[in-house]
Design a protein around this motif. Structure first.
Motif, PDB file in Angstrom:
ATOM      1  N   VAL A  85      34.304  39.665  35.292  1.00  0.00           N
ATOM      2  CA  VAL A  85      35.156  37.714  35.826  1.00  0.00           C
ATOM      3  C   VAL A  85      36.506  38.815  35.616  1.00  0.00           C
ATOM      4  O   VAL A  85      37.238  37.160  36.653  1.00  0.00           O
ATOM      5  N   LEU A  86      37.633  39.270  35.419  1.00  0.00           N
ATOM      6  CA  LEU A  86      38.850  39.920  35.483  1.00  0.00           C
ATOM      7  C   LEU A  86      38.576  40.061  37.129  1.00  0.00           C
ATOM      8  O   LEU A  86      39.959  39.604  37.338  1.00  0.00           O
ATOM      9  N   LEU A  87      37.533  40.442  37.741  1.00  0.00           N
ATOM     10  CA  LEU A  87      38.025  40.889  38.583  1.00  0.00           C
ATOM     11  C   LEU A  87      38.335  39.678  39.739  1.00  0.00           C
ATOM     12  O   LEU A  87      38.599  39.105  40.781  1.00  0.00           O
ATOM     13  N   ILE A  88      37.154  38.557  38.868  1.00  0.00           N
ATOM     14  CA  ILE A  88      36.942  37.541  40.435  1.00  0.00           C
ATOM     15  C   ILE A  88      38.210  36.593  40.048  1.00  0.00           C
ATOM     16  O   ILE A  88      38.516  35.839  40.743  1.00  0.00           O
ATOM     17  N   ILE A  89      38.634  36.189  38.510  1.00  0.00           N
ATOM     18  CA  ILE A  89      40.135  36.011  38.564  1.00  0.00           C
ATOM     19  C   ILE A  89      41.513  36.535  39.028  1.00  0.00           C
ATOM     20  O   ILE A  89      41.434  35.975  40.073  1.00  0.00           O
ATOM     21  N   SER A  90      41.298  37.871  39.621  1.00  0.00           N
ATOM     22  CA  SER A  90      41.998  38.238  39.777  1.00  0.00           C
ATOM     23  C   SER A  90      41.742  38.361  41.920  1.00  0.00           C
ATOM     24  O   SER A  90      43.050  38.147  42.499  1.00  0.00           O
ATOM     25  N   LEU A  91      41.171  37.867  42.184  1.00  0.00           N
ATOM     26  CA  LEU A  91      40.423  37.358  43.511  1.00  0.00           C
ATOM     27  C   LEU A  91      41.111  36.104  43.549  1.00  0.00           C
ATOM     28  O   LEU A  91      41.399  35.650  44.846  1.00  0.00           O
ATOM     29  N   PHE A  92      41.526  35.253  42.462  1.00  0.00           N
ATOM     30  CA  PHE A  92      42.116  33.794  42.755  1.00  0.00           C
ATOM     31  C   PHE A  92      42.765  33.306  42.416  1.00  0.00           C
ATOM     32  O   PHE A  92      43.804  32.446  42.715  1.00  0.00           O
ATOM     33  N   ALA A  93      43.763  34.756  41.748  1.00  0.00           N
ATOM     34  CA  ALA A  93      44.660  34.038  41.385  1.00  0.00           C
ATOM     35  C   ALA A  93      46.174  34.833  41.991  1.00  0.00           C
ATOM     36  O   ALA A  93      46.399  35.247  43.008  1.00  0.00           O
TER      37      ALA A  93
END
Length: 93
Positions: A85-93
């Motif tokens: 989840v953190l990896l996915i969030i970091s891709l879109f942030a």
């Protein structure tokens, strides 16, 4: 060990090919090949255990291994899910 070699990219380029029951596989990653062979060996040993052999005994006070077999796997799954989840969030942030 195979996972460490695969993650660090050690071992250079060597081609591994294999065929089991009609399924073909090939890779140039030494770490991935070591990881798969190790997993296959562990699976074979786990399936071929004699009936009277138990991997985690039933008697006595439970230790860390027994605790981890019950609760640690769930904990690791939660940590992996949080990491994804953190990896996915970091891709879109």
């Amino acid at each position: 060990m195979g996972a460490v070699v695969a993650i660090l990219g050690l071992g250079g380029v060597v081609e591994f090919k294999g065929e089991v029951a009609g399924a073909k596989a090939e890779t140039t990653s030494v770490g991935l090949a070591v990881l798969v062979v190790g997993a296959l060996l562990a699976g074979i040993v786990a399936v071929k255990l004699p009936a009277q052999v138990t991997v985690l005994g039933d008697g006595g006070r439970s230790g860390f291994t027994e605790w981890f077999s019950e609760f640690g796997v769930r904990l690791c799954a939660v940590l992996v899910a949080a990491g994804v989840v953190l990896l996915i969030i970091s891709l879109f942030a």
